[in-house]
Write a protein that holds these residues in place. Structure first.
Motif, short mmCIF file in Angstrom:
data_model
loop_
_atom_site.label_atom_id
_atom_site.label_comp_id
_atom_site.label_asym_id
_atom_site.label_seq_id
_atom_site.Cartn_x
_atom_site.Cartn_y
_atom_site.Cartn_z
N CYS A 1 14.38 8.55 -4.46
CA CYS A 1 13.12 8.44 -5.18
C CYS A 1 12.01 8.04 -4.21
CB CYS A 1 13.24 7.40 -6.29
SG CYS A 1 11.70 7.05 -7.16
N ALA A 2 10.88 8.71 -4.31
CA ALA A 2 9.76 8.45 -3.42
C ALA A 2 9.05 7.13 -3.70
CB ALA A 2 8.74 9.59 -3.49
N VAL A 3 9.40 6.46 -4.79
CA VAL A 3 8.79 5.17 -5.08
C VAL A 3 9.75 4.01 -4.79
CG1 VAL A 3 7.86 3.66 -6.89
CG2 VAL A 3 7.14 6.04 -6.77
N CYS A 4 10.90 4.02 -5.44
CA CYS A 4 11.82 2.88 -5.30
C CYS A 4 12.90 3.08 -4.25
CB CYS A 4 12.46 2.55 -6.65
SG CYS A 4 13.58 3.84 -7.26
N GLY A 5 13.10 4.33 -3.80
CA GLY A 5 14.09 4.59 -2.77
C GLY A 5 15.50 4.76 -3.27
N CYS B 1 -9.16 0.93 -1.58
CA CYS B 1 -8.26 0.92 -2.72
C CYS B 1 -6.85 1.23 -2.22
CB CYS B 1 -8.68 1.93 -3.79
SG CYS B 1 -8.76 3.64 -3.23
N ALA B 2 -5.87 0.91 -3.02
CA ALA B 2 -4.47 1.16 -2.67
C ALA B 2 -3.73 1.64 -3.90
CB ALA B 2 -3.82 -0.11 -2.12
N ALA B 3 -2.82 2.59 -3.70
CA ALA B 3 -2.12 3.18 -4.84
C ALA B 3 -1.02 2.29 -5.39
CB ALA B 3 -1.53 4.54 -4.44
N PHE B 4 -0.33 1.55 -4.52
CA PHE B 4 0.82 0.76 -4.95
C PHE B 4 0.83 -0.63 -4.32
CE2 PHE B 4 2.32 5.18 -5.09
CZ PHE B 4 2.88 5.25 -6.36
N PRO B 5 1.41 -1.62 -4.99
CA PRO B 5 1.74 -2.88 -4.32
C PRO B 5 2.82 -2.58 -3.28
CG PRO B 5 1.85 -3.10 -6.71
CD PRO B 5 1.78 -1.64 -6.42
N ARG C 1 8.24 -0.58 -0.85
CA ARG C 1 8.73 -1.05 0.46
C ARG C 1 9.94 -0.26 0.95
NH1 ARG C 1 10.94 -6.96 0.33
NH2 ARG C 1 12.30 -5.85 -1.12
N ASP C 2 10.94 -0.09 0.08
CA ASP C 2 12.15 0.61 0.50
C ASP C 2 11.87 2.08 0.82
OD1 ASP C 2 13.56 -1.72 0.17
OD2 ASP C 2 14.37 -1.19 -1.80
N ALA C 3 11.02 2.70 0.01
CA ALA C 3 10.67 4.10 0.25
C ALA C 3 9.92 4.25 1.57
CB ALA C 3 9.82 4.63 -0.91
N ILE C 4 9.00 3.33 1.86
CA ILE C 4 8.26 3.38 3.12
C ILE C 4 9.21 3.23 4.31
CG2 ILE C 4 6.61 2.12 4.57
CD1 ILE C 4 4.97 1.58 2.07
N HIS C 5 10.17 2.34 4.20
CA HIS C 5 11.13 2.13 5.28
C HIS C 5 11.95 3.39 5.53
CE1 HIS C 5 14.48 0.53 7.61
NE2 HIS C 5 13.68 -0.49 7.91
N LEU C 6 12.40 4.02 4.46
CA LEU C 6 13.18 5.26 4.59
C LEU C 6 12.34 6.35 5.24
CD1 LEU C 6 14.94 5.22 1.11
CD2 LEU C 6 16.12 5.12 3.31
N PHE C 7 11.07 6.39 4.90
CA PHE C 7 10.15 7.39 5.42
C PHE C 7 9.84 7.14 6.90
CE2 PHE C 7 5.37 8.61 5.26
CZ PHE C 7 5.62 9.80 5.91
N LYS C 8 9.37 5.94 7.22
CA LYS C 8 8.91 5.64 8.57
C LYS C 8 10.03 5.49 9.59
CE LYS C 8 5.59 2.67 9.24
NZ LYS C 8 4.68 1.50 9.15
N SER D 1 -0.21 1.58 0.19
CA SER D 1 0.20 0.30 -0.40
C SER D 1 -0.62 -0.84 0.17
CB SER D 1 1.68 0.04 -0.12
OG SER D 1 1.90 -0.12 1.27
N ALA D 2 -0.66 -1.93 -0.56
CA ALA D 2 -1.34 -3.14 -0.11
C ALA D 2 -0.45 -4.33 -0.32
CB ALA D 2 -2.66 -3.35 -0.87
#
Length: 233
Positions: A13-17, A71-75, A80-87, A228-229
């Motif tokens: 999932c692109a949000v929660c991973g 502005c930011a789309a998500f907290p 966090r998990d999705a960003i880690h998987l991506f980056k 995210s912010a």
């Protein structure tokens, strides 16, 4: 071949991973996140957590920065998990999904940014770091936002002129010194209204330095849009 890859590297999932079920794999969201996409609450400032009526940073927070709005789309904790998987794991599929969600957020909450933006730019990595990682995550986000909204993406407008220490390893004062004069502008932005895109907004030092470089190059207005912010509550 795809089925074999999915077995060893299952889509997430692109949000929660979380790993997507077979039924969910036609898209990029799990059922729970798709039911209600957990965008940042529009009545809260993503930076301080205080009340705001513009679905972006409150006036008190914005006045401390060079850019005009943010502005930011998500907290951050939500993605966090999705960003880690991506980056760090190189899951670009998640990156494409996150970019699409950012585009939908703009279309839903910030149509005024789509109207007023002349060019969208991304926070750059140093060439050595980009080569090591294999991609710039903000480029991928911007490419998908551009595809979905029609915003013009200036891929090489900003450059990182020197290598810097990872901001996460530094305190606020060290962050400022670390990035001072680290960015340069390589294209004509004179008189243009620029939307600056980043993946994570923490203290805002990186975006502030990028905005400063853009203003020095003649930009009329710089606005920030982050995936995210990480609030300061």
């Amino acid at each position: 071949m795809k089925k074999l890859l999915d077995l060893f590297f299952p889509p997430r999932c692109a949000v929660c991973g979380e790993v997507l079920t077979l039924e969910e794999r036609n898209g990029f969201l799990c059922h729970e996140c798709a039911e209600e996409i957990p965008y940042f609450p529009k009545e809260k400032c993503p930076h301080c957590g205080g009340e705001t009526n513009n679905t972006g940073f409150c006036d008190f927070c914005v006045k401390h920065y060079a850019f005009e709005s943010a502005c930011a789309a998500f907290p951050y904790e939500t993605v966090r998990d999705a960003i880690h998987l991506f980056k760090y794991d190189g899951d670009k599929t998640i990156g494409y999904g996150l970019g699409e969600l950012m585009a939908e957020y703009l279309l839903k909450y910030h149509e005024e940014l789509l109207v007023k933006t002349d060019i969208m730019v991304s926070v750059p990595l140093h060439p050595k770091k980009e080569k090591f990682r294999g991609f710039n995550q903000t480029h991928i986000l911007c490419e998908r936002i551009s595809e979905k909204t029609g915003l013009v993406f200036g891929k090489k407008v900003l450059e990182r002129k020197r290598e810097t220490i990872a901001q996460s390893e530094l305190n606020p004062e060290e962050r400022k010194l670390n990035l001072k004069d680290a960015f340069g502008v390589t294209a004509d932005v004179a008189g243009k209204r620029v939307l600056l895109v980043d993946d994570i907004f923490t203290t805002g030092t990186t975006c502030n330095e990028c905005a400063t470089a853009l203003y020095r190059a003649g930009a009329q207005e710089v606005m920030v849009f982050a995936l995210s912010a990480a609030g300061t509550e």
